[in-house]
Design a protein around this motif. Structure first.
Motif, mmCIF file in Angstrom:
data_model
loop_
_atom_site.group_PDB
_atom_site.id
_atom_site.type_symbol
_atom_site.label_atom_id
_atom_site.label_comp_id
_atom_site.label_asym_id
_atom_site.label_seq_id
_atom_site.Cartn_x
_atom_site.Cartn_y
_atom_site.Cartn_z
ATOM 1 N N ALA A 1 -41.099 47.656 104.628
ATOM 2 C CA ALA A 1 -41.608 48.823 103.897
ATOM 3 C C ALA A 1 -42.855 49.307 104.630
ATOM 4 O O ALA A 1 -43.712 48.505 105.010
ATOM 5 C CB ALA A 1 -41.938 48.424 102.468
ATOM 6 N N LEU A 2 -42.951 50.620 104.832
ATOM 7 C CA LEU A 2 -44.112 51.185 105.535
ATOM 8 C C LEU A 2 -45.168 51.618 104.522
ATOM 9 O O LEU A 2 -44.835 52.212 103.490
ATOM 10 C CB LEU A 2 -43.702 52.415 106.348
ATOM 11 C CG LEU A 2 -42.698 52.236 107.486
ATOM 12 C CD1 LEU A 2 -42.560 53.550 108.258
ATOM 13 C CD2 LEU A 2 -43.106 51.113 108.424
ATOM 14 N N ILE B 1 -40.750 54.001 97.887
ATOM 15 C CA ILE B 1 -40.951 52.993 98.928
ATOM 16 C C ILE B 1 -40.093 53.406 100.120
ATOM 17 O O ILE B 1 -38.892 53.688 99.964
ATOM 18 C CB ILE B 1 -40.558 51.582 98.435
ATOM 19 C CG1 ILE B 1 -41.419 51.210 97.211
ATOM 20 C CG2 ILE B 1 -40.725 50.541 99.543
ATOM 21 C CD1 ILE B 1 -41.028 49.896 96.570
ATOM 22 N N LEU B 2 -40.731 53.492 101.280
ATOM 23 C CA LEU B 2 -40.030 53.902 102.503
ATOM 24 C C LEU B 2 -39.809 52.672 103.371
ATOM 25 O O LEU B 2 -40.775 52.037 103.813
ATOM 26 C CB LEU B 2 -40.858 54.940 103.263
ATOM 27 C CG LEU B 2 -40.362 55.334 104.651
ATOM 28 C CD1 LEU B 2 -38.957 55.945 104.603
ATOM 29 C CD2 LEU B 2 -41.333 56.320 105.312
ATOM 30 N N PHE B 3 -38.543 52.340 103.588
ATOM 31 C CA PHE B 3 -38.203 51.225 104.479
ATOM 32 C C PHE B 3 -37.848 51.790 105.854
ATOM 33 O O PHE B 3 -37.171 52.818 105.949
ATOM 34 C CB PHE B 3 -36.993 50.452 103.941
ATOM 35 C CG PHE B 3 -37.259 49.773 102.632
ATOM 36 C CD1 PHE B 3 -37.764 48.484 102.594
ATOM 37 C CD2 PHE B 3 -37.026 50.432 101.431
ATOM 38 C CE1 PHE B 3 -38.035 47.865 101.386
ATOM 39 C CE2 PHE B 3 -37.288 49.823 100.217
ATOM 40 C CZ PHE B 3 -37.796 48.531 100.190
ATOM 41 N N ALA B 4 -38.295 51.077 106.884
ATOM 42 C CA ALA B 4 -37.945 51.493 108.241
ATOM 43 C C ALA B 4 -37.396 50.297 109.002
ATOM 44 O O ALA B 4 -37.866 49.169 108.830
ATOM 45 C CB ALA B 4 -39.177 52.043 108.953
ATOM 46 N N ALA B 5 -36.394 50.574 109.820
ATOM 47 C CA ALA B 5 -35.869 49.559 110.746
ATOM 48 C C ALA B 5 -36.523 49.851 112.090
ATOM 49 O O ALA B 5 -36.437 50.984 112.587
ATOM 50 C CB ALA B 5 -34.355 49.682 110.844
ATOM 51 N N VAL C 1 -34.700 54.269 104.914
ATOM 52 C CA VAL C 1 -34.121 54.556 103.606
ATOM 53 C C VAL C 1 -35.269 54.595 102.599
ATOM 54 O O VAL C 1 -36.281 53.908 102.779
ATOM 55 C CB VAL C 1 -33.026 53.527 103.199
ATOM 56 C CG1 VAL C 1 -33.591 52.151 102.873
ATOM 57 C CG2 VAL C 1 -32.205 54.043 102.028
ATOM 58 N N LEU C 2 -35.101 55.439 101.576
ATOM 59 C CA LEU C 2 -36.133 55.592 100.541
ATOM 60 C C LEU C 2 -35.630 55.045 99.216
ATOM 61 O O LEU C 2 -34.498 55.356 98.797
ATOM 62 C CB LEU C 2 -36.437 57.076 100.329
ATOM 63 C CG LEU C 2 -37.446 57.757 101.236
ATOM 64 C CD1 LEU C 2 -37.338 59.267 101.067
ATOM 65 C CD2 LEU C 2 -38.872 57.296 100.920
ATOM 66 N N LEU C 3 -36.472 54.271 98.563
ATOM 67 C CA LEU C 3 -36.216 53.835 97.185
ATOM 68 C C LEU C 3 -37.126 54.681 96.301
ATOM 69 O O LEU C 3 -38.357 54.661 96.466
ATOM 70 C CB LEU C 3 -36.548 52.344 97.036
ATOM 71 C CG LEU C 3 -36.390 51.750 95.634
ATOM 72 C CD1 LEU C 3 -34.931 51.743 95.183
ATOM 73 C CD2 LEU C 3 -36.940 50.323 95.588
ATOM 74 N N GLN C 4 -36.509 55.428 95.389
ATOM 75 C CA GLN C 4 -37.278 56.342 94.528
ATOM 76 C C GLN C 4 -37.086 55.939 93.070
ATOM 77 O O GLN C 4 -36.133 56.395 92.412
ATOM 78 C CB GLN C 4 -36.801 57.782 94.745
ATOM 79 C CG GLN C 4 -36.982 58.248 96.191
ATOM 80 C CD GLN C 4 -36.343 59.602 96.455
ATOM 81 O OE1 GLN C 4 -35.270 59.911 95.946
ATOM 82 N NE2 GLN C 4 -36.999 60.408 97.269
#
Ligand SMILES: CC(C)(COP(=O)(O)OP(=O)(O)OC[C@H]1O[C@@H](n2cnc3c(N)ncnc32)[C@H](O)[C@@H]1OP(=O)(O)O)[C@@H](O)C(=O)NCCC(=O)NCCS
Length: 172
Positions: free
Chosen positions: A6-7, A61-65, A75-78
């Protein structure tokens, strides 16, 4: 080695050019991700700035690979803000660079997102995607249940109207 994390808002801000390039790459590849062909860097950065503001507020929450410092996917979890849906969250902007696809990066992003959702009590996930797109089989394999198709719901980048399939998944 590829890793998913998560960034923070500051990390995402620092990665803004990469995030914009990722979105533009998806649109250039014909993906239905909210934009039409010709998406400019300014427009893509403006989109991500809004998402980063959401991250800063704690609304997403912004996840980055990442691999060797390069962002290959997001991908974003909203989480739903509504007081009567404290258990639900939307999934958005699952994007993987065309040059990095079919390496299970989207799968790793979804793993991380689902783990965080569960950890934070968001046991119902909802999302939608273009019917018959590359993402559809991915969501089905991961146990997302298709709940219906809306014909003519959204345009792909060339302006053609396409149907959208809506999915849900109960994590617990
Ligand atoms: C959809 C997307 C995120 C998939 O990313 P990816 O990292 O390539 O996906 P994975 O490697 O994790 O794929 C996992 C599984 O999903 C399915 N899948 C993924 N891409 C597929 C494709 N193009 N066609 C059919 N099945 C596919 C397969 O079952 C795959 O497993 P396999 O490679 O062992 O067969 C990527 O194609 C993308 O960014 N597309 C454009 C943006 C988009 O449409 N996002 C979804 C918006 S809702």
């Amino acid at each position: 080695m590829m890793e998913v994390a998560a960034l923070s808002a500051a990390e995402a801000e620092a990665a803004l050019p990469q995030l914009a390039a990722l979105l533009i790459d998806a649109v250039e590849g014909g993906a239905s991700v909210g934009f039409l062909a010709g998406l400019s860097t300014d427009q893509a950065e403006a989109f991500w700035r809004e998402q980063i503001a959401g991250v800063a507020r704690g609304d997403a929450i912004l996840f980055a690979a990442r691999e060797d410092g390069a962002i290959l996917g997001t991908v974003l979890l909203q989480p739903c803000w509504k007081p009567n849906q404290p258990h639900r969250a939307d999934v958005a902007k699952l994007l993987v660079l065309r040059s990095a696809r079919r390496r299970r990066i989207a799968s790793a992003l979804m793993e991380a997102l689902e783990a965080k959702a569960l950890e934070t009590g968001r046991t119902l996930l909802t999302l939608d995607t273009e019917t018959d797109s590359a993402a559809e089989p991915l969501y089905r394999v991961r146990g997302y249940v298709p709940m219906g198709i809306v014909p003519g719901h959204a345009m792909i980048p060339d302006g053609t109207l396409r149907p959208t399939t809506f999915f849900y998944k109960h994590l617990a």
